[in-house]
Design a protein around this motif. Structure first.
Motif, PDB file in Angstrom:
ATOM      1  N   MET B   1       0.807  -1.204  -0.132  1.00 12.94           N
ATOM      2  CA  MET B   1       0.144  -0.471  -0.550  1.00 12.94           C
ATOM      3  C   MET B   1       0.970   1.287   0.010  1.00 12.94           C
ATOM      4  SD  MET B   1      -2.966   1.143   2.948  1.00 12.94           S
ATOM      5  CE  MET B   1      -4.505  -0.153   2.091  1.00 12.94           C
ATOM      6  N   ALA B   2       0.325   2.740  -0.522  1.00 14.08           N
ATOM      7  CA  ALA B   2       0.899   3.651  -0.936  1.00 14.08           C
ATOM      8  C   ALA B   2       0.526   4.469  -0.614  1.00 14.08           C
ATOM      9  CB  ALA B   2       2.016   3.490  -2.317  1.00 14.08           C
ATOM     10  N   VAL B   3       1.152   5.653   0.194  1.00 15.97           N
ATOM     11  CA  VAL B   3       0.370   6.788   0.447  1.00 15.97           C
ATOM     12  C   VAL B   3       1.011   7.946  -0.423  1.00 15.97           C
ATOM     13  CG1 VAL B   3       0.082   8.064   2.297  1.00 15.97           C
ATOM     14  CG2 VAL B   3      -0.148   5.827   2.761  1.00 15.97           C
ATOM     15  N   CYS B   4       0.502   8.911  -0.948  1.00 18.79           N
ATOM     16  CA  CYS B   4       1.669   9.990  -1.531  1.00 18.79           C
ATOM     17  C   CYS B   4       0.572  11.107  -1.018  1.00 18.79           C
ATOM     18  CB  CYS B   4       2.008   9.833  -3.024  1.00 18.79           C
ATOM     19  SG  CYS B   4       2.300   8.374  -3.807  1.00 18.79           S
ATOM     20  N   CYS B   5       1.779  12.357  -1.554  1.00 15.83           N
ATOM     21  CA  CYS B   5       1.249  13.988  -0.863  1.00 15.83           C
ATOM     22  C   CYS B   5       1.887  14.440  -1.700  1.00 15.83           C
ATOM     23  CB  CYS B   5       1.622  13.990   0.807  1.00 15.83           C
ATOM     24  SG  CYS B   5       1.496  12.768   2.052  1.00 15.83           S
ATOM     25  N   PRO B   6       1.118  14.669  -3.322  1.00  6.86           N
ATOM     26  CA  PRO B   6       1.696  15.651  -3.778  1.00  6.86           C
ATOM     27  C   PRO B   6       2.273  16.740  -3.658  1.00  6.86           C
ATOM     28  CG  PRO B   6      -0.170  14.689  -4.319  1.00  6.86           C
ATOM     29  CD  PRO B   6      -0.563  14.594  -3.102  1.00  6.86           C
ATOM     30  N   LEU B   7       1.631  17.622  -2.613  1.00  8.57           N
ATOM     31  CA  LEU B   7       2.163  18.503  -2.853  1.00  8.57           C
ATOM     32  C   LEU B   7       3.707  18.599  -1.554  1.00  8.57           C
ATOM     33  CD1 LEU B   7      -0.387  21.317  -2.646  1.00  8.57           C
ATOM     34  CD2 LEU B   7       0.486  20.883  -4.224  1.00  8.57           C
ATOM     35  N   LEU B   8       4.386  17.742  -1.789  1.00  8.63           N
ATOM     36  CA  LEU B   8       4.882  17.428  -0.492  1.00  8.63           C
ATOM     37  C   LEU B   8       5.935  17.550  -1.335  1.00  8.63           C
ATOM     38  CD1 LEU B   8       4.173  16.266   2.882  1.00  8.63           C
ATOM     39  CD2 LEU B   8       4.088  18.499   2.493  1.00  8.63           C
ATOM     40  N   GLN B   9       6.457  16.983  -2.404  1.00  8.32           N
ATOM     41  CA  GLN B   9       7.710  16.085  -3.604  1.00  8.32           C
ATOM     42  C   GLN B   9       8.341  16.948  -3.310  1.00  8.32           C
ATOM     43  OE1 GLN B   9       4.452  14.495  -6.259  1.00  8.32           O
ATOM     44  NE2 GLN B   9       4.325  12.139  -5.078  1.00  8.32           N
ATOM     45  N   HIS B  10       8.482  18.052  -3.576  1.00 12.62           N
ATOM     46  CA  HIS B  10       8.790  19.542  -4.157  1.00 12.62           C
ATOM     47  C   HIS B  10       9.363  19.873  -3.031  1.00 12.62           C
ATOM     48  CE1 HIS B  10       9.285  17.687  -7.982  1.00 12.62           C
ATOM     49  NE2 HIS B  10       8.071  17.939  -8.217  1.00 12.62           N
ATOM     50  N   GLU B  11      11.069  20.169  -2.076  1.00 18.02           N
ATOM     51  CA  GLU B  11      11.145  20.997  -1.125  1.00 18.02           C
ATOM     52  C   GLU B  11      11.776  22.023  -1.270  1.00 18.02           C
ATOM     53  OE1 GLU B  11      14.358  18.724   1.435  1.00 18.02           O
ATOM     54  OE2 GLU B  11      13.522  20.193   2.954  1.00 18.02           O
ATOM     55  N   GLY B  12      10.783  22.880  -0.365  1.00 19.07           N
ATOM     56  CA  GLY B  12      11.125  24.167  -0.723  1.00 19.07           C
ATOM     57  C   GLY B  12      12.146  25.121  -0.077  1.00 19.07           C
ATOM     58  N   GLU B  13      12.452  26.295   0.313  1.00 16.28           N
ATOM     59  CA  GLU B  13      13.861  26.946   0.689  1.00 16.28           C
ATOM     60  C   GLU B  13      13.968  26.614   2.090  1.00 16.28           C
ATOM     61  OE1 GLU B  13      16.196  31.041   1.018  1.00 16.28           O
ATOM     62  OE2 GLU B  13      13.842  31.172   0.369  1.00 16.28           O
ATOM     63  N   ARG B  14      12.651  26.726   2.964  1.00 20.61           N
ATOM     64  CA  ARG B  14      12.460  26.865   4.048  1.00 20.61           C
ATOM     65  C   ARG B  14      12.619  24.951   5.049  1.00 20.61           C
ATOM     66  NH1 ARG B  14      10.771  31.588   5.291  1.00 20.61           N
ATOM     67  NH2 ARG B  14      10.561  31.377   8.142  1.00 20.61           N
ATOM     68  N   GLY B  15      12.009  24.618   3.683  1.00 19.46           N
ATOM     69  CA  GLY B  15      12.505  22.823   4.794  1.00 19.46           C
ATOM     70  C   GLY B  15      11.151  22.103   5.224  1.00 19.46           C
ATOM     71  N   GLU B  16       9.668  23.264   4.731  1.00 18.91           N
ATOM     72  CA  GLU B  16       8.833  22.839   5.696  1.00 18.91           C
ATOM     73  C   GLU B  16       7.837  21.796   4.735  1.00 18.91           C
ATOM     74  OE1 GLU B  16       5.643  23.040   7.850  1.00 18.91           O
ATOM     75  OE2 GLU B  16       7.464  24.645   8.131  1.00 18.91           O
ATOM     76  N   GLU B  17       8.339  21.621   3.816  1.00 19.72           N
ATOM     77  CA  GLU B  17       7.700  19.761   3.397  1.00 19.72           C
ATOM     78  C   GLU B  17       8.098  18.752   4.164  1.00 19.72           C
ATOM     79  OE1 GLU B  17       8.232  22.214   1.566  1.00 19.72           O
ATOM     80  OE2 GLU B  17       7.356  23.120   0.541  1.00 19.72           O
ATOM     81  N   ALA B  18       9.980  19.510   3.946  1.00 19.64           N
ATOM     82  CA  ALA B  18      10.199  17.324   4.858  1.00 19.64           C
ATOM     83  C   ALA B  18       9.721  17.383   6.127  1.00 19.64           C
ATOM     84  CB  ALA B  18      11.937  17.801   4.636  1.00 19.64           C
ATOM     85  N   ARG B  19       9.529  18.749   6.912  1.00 21.74           N
ATOM     86  CA  ARG B  19       8.726  18.435   8.225  1.00 21.74           C
ATOM     87  C   ARG B  19       7.690  17.626   8.120  1.00 21.74           C
ATOM     88  NH1 ARG B  19      10.069  22.983   9.337  1.00 21.74           N
ATOM     89  NH2 ARG B  19      12.023  23.142   9.243  1.00 21.74           N
ATOM     90  N   ARG B  20       6.587  18.956   7.041  1.00 21.95           N
ATOM     91  CA  ARG B  20       5.287  18.171   7.423  1.00 21.95           C
ATOM     92  C   ARG B  20       5.678  16.746   6.822  1.00 21.95           C
ATOM     93  NH1 ARG B  20       1.777  20.166   9.695  1.00 21.95           N
ATOM     94  NH2 ARG B  20       2.177  22.628   8.993  1.00 21.95           N
TER      95      ARG B  20
END
Lengths: 246, 364
Positions: B1-20
């Protein structure tokens, strides 16, 4: 070139002599003292920052207290120790580097708001030295608890206040900055080159007598330096560059 | 089973995506152990055991969806799907379907060749009239090797659902990055320790930082970075602890001696650099505002200074102005800086821009 896989007896390379001299104080776990820049060693009865002690840095805002407080961390940080600054709003990163701090091991919590005591408590024990500026006057309970925690966790606590009454708990060393004068700026010429200030040091230690030291906070390269000027006759010149004692 | 969060796939400057994403992983981990990050924004988990526990795959999807959406806290949609093998499972998540065991080959057959992310192979096959994974899978394996080479054989086996893993699906850096944002690694691993390793002190400090970030928010715990520029605010910045270091050698920038910039003020630098400069007023002896002329000179000698509408302070000395025409090629910013020492012996750094004065820093 070989690598030892044994974690316990990891082979350490021989350090160059000048590096070994700087590294020893913090790398030895048994050491009770943290190294200070040469210019600041004279302010402390031990010639160093004692782990677990509380140091008060007091003086009017704009008079060089932030520079002095962060300078107390610089050698610890440069020698491999971790430091933190809590409640120091908008710290100048370039100035911190000029003072000699290693940014990789300095944690800034500039606006902890109501949680300044909690944040400081969390960092005590986790880093070697913490500078904290309480918002307004600290409550006696919070001050006593933090001082006790610093002693127990063997972290040096440096408290930055506008006047000595801002910290209601007797510190081990109390530094008061006054009579700060900038050098190098005239009426439309020159540039800020250094600030000569008087730092009165008083220790709870019975053997130490209060003394006034004249320091460059900072000197023309951004670091702190002892002033060669005799304390009795401080000369003030707008044109001469401050001497930077290495 | 796979879970994808499309908006978290590219990391911005602040690193918020990785933290989320690390919060998403934690939320999924509470429902089911063995959650495995694949790349930023996607993870897998074994479906069989948990779905039996929750009473069916559809229930597990509901539970997982609710947990992940809670952890995302509004950061975009979540896609969940299940199929045999990583490649098929990620596509199933994209389509939002649960493919029954053994059904992966059928499920894959209708997808375009583009999902293999092998553009050269896709172009070659399309010229031969092969457009879908199903058509590709129908080719005899020995002919694929003879005509297209080893890489194509691997893709062929993936298209046939004989193999679940396709090289390039997993991001090898994801584990390291997640440990970084969780504070399990110090920000600058390569150079933090004294002997090149991570000392006990580094780990202690990183743990405290992680706990502080959890309590005060990631934006409250900061680290300093040196940059290039003339502004005190450009040369040194505070960024959230654990945010992505810019450049390839983050550690090197911190130890490098700053390069000379024309128009840069010599040390000492201001000890306080305001994130949001305060409006200031600077007037001459007659009470007229002091301006910086086109020649880079002051209109008159400054006599009094007021910051943010505060009381007037006498100006004892000043130096400058230092012109700093930033982005002069687009003519956007013309600035000049002035160091001012007031009657109380306090020194400040002012900047003039479009006829107004701003307090940029204090020399505390």
């Amino acid at each position: 070139m070989f690598v030892s896989t044994d974690q316990g007896g990891r082979a350490k390379p021989d350090l160059p002599a000048e590096l070994a001299a700087r590294a020893r104080p913090v790398s030895t776990a048994a050491s009770r003292l943290l190294p200070l820049p040469d210019a600041l060693a004279a302010l402390f009865p031990d010639g160093a920052l004692r782990r677990g002690s509380t140091t008060l840095v007091a003086g009017s805002p704009g008079g060089g207290t932030t520079t002095l407080a962060l300078a107390l961390l610089s050698t610890v940080s440069a020698a491999g120790g971790w430091c933190a600054a809590v409640g120091v709003a908008d710290p100048g990163v370039v100035a911190a580097v000029e003072l000699g701090l290693d940014l990789r091991r300095v944690v800034f919590v500039p606006r902890p708001a109501g949680a300044w005591a909690d944040a400081t408590g969390e960092l005590l024990g986790a880093v070697e030295a913490v500078v904290v500026r309480p918002p307004g006057a600290a409550r006696p309970v919070a001050a006593r608890r933090l001082a006790a925690r610093a002693r127990e966790r063997r972290t040096a606590l440096v408290v930055l206040v506008d006047h000595a009454g801002g910290w209601p708990f007797g510190p081990d060393v109390s530094l008061t900055v006054r009579d700060a004068e900038w050098e190098g700026v005239g009426e439309g010429h020159g540039h800020l080159q250094g600030r000569l200030a008087a730092v009165a040091a008083a220790a709870r230690h019975p053997a130490a007598s209060p003394a006034v030291h004249r320091l460059w906070l900072p000197s023309s390269d951004g670091s702190v330096a002892a002033s060669p000027v005799c304390p009795a006759s401080p000369t003030r010149s707008a044109t001469t560059a401050p001497a930077t004692t290495a | 089973m796979a879970v994808c969060c499309p908006l978290l796939q590219h990391e911005g400057e602040r690193g918020e995506e990785a933290r989320r994403f690390s919060l998403v992983l934690r939320a999924a981990d509470e429902l089911c152990p063995w959650v495995e990050p694949v790349a930023l924004g996607s993870c897998t988990l074994p479906a069989r055991g948990p779905s039996r526990f929750f009473g069916g795959e559809a229930r597990l999807v509901d539970q997982l969806g609710a947990a992940v959406i809670g952890a995302l806290d509004g950061a975009g949609p979540v896609q969940i799907g299940a199929a045999d093998g990583l490649f098929a499972a990620l596509l199933a998540a994209r389509a939002g379907v649960i493919v029954p065991p053994g059904g992966s080959a059928t499920f894959l057959s209708s997808w375009s060749l583009a999902v293999l992310r092998r553009p050269d192979l896709a172009v070659t096959l399309q010229r031969l009239g092969i457009h879908t994974l199903g058509q590709f899978a129908a080719l005899p394996a020995r002919h694929v090797l003879a005509r297209f080479g080893g890489e194509a054989v691997l893709c062929h086996r993936v298209a046939r659902a004989e193999v679940g893993e396709l090289p390039g699906l997993r991001d090898p850096r994801i584990g390291h990055r997640l440990r970084e944002v969780r504070g399990e690694l110090p920000d600058v691993t390569p150079q933090a320790g004294f002997f090149g390793g991570t000392s006990a002190g580094d780990l202690r400090a990183a743990g405290a930082v992680a706990r502080l970030q959890a309590r005060l928010g990631p934006e409250a715990v900061l680290t300093g970075r040196l940059g290039e520029g003339r502004d005190p605010a450009d040369r040194g910045r505070l960024v959230p602890w654990g945010s992505r270091p810019e450049g390839r050698h983050p550690g090197r920038a911190a130890c490098r001696a700053p390069a000379p910039w024309p128009g840069r003020l010599p040390p000492p630098s201001p000890m306080v650099v305001l994130g949001d400069p305060l409006a200031a007023e600077l007037v001459d002896r007659a009470g007229r505002p002091v301006r910086v002329g086109a020649t880079g000179l002051l209109s008159d000698a400054p006599a009094r200074l007021s910051i943010a509408g505060g009381p007037w302070r006498q100006v004892r000395g000043w130096a400058g102005p230092w012109p700093a025409s930033e982005r002069w090629w687009s003519g956007r910013r013309r600035r000049a800086r002035l160091q001012v020492v007031d009657g109380g012996g306090e020194a400040v750094l002012l900047a003039a821009e479009r006829g107004r004065w701003w307090l940029e820093g204090r020399y505390d």
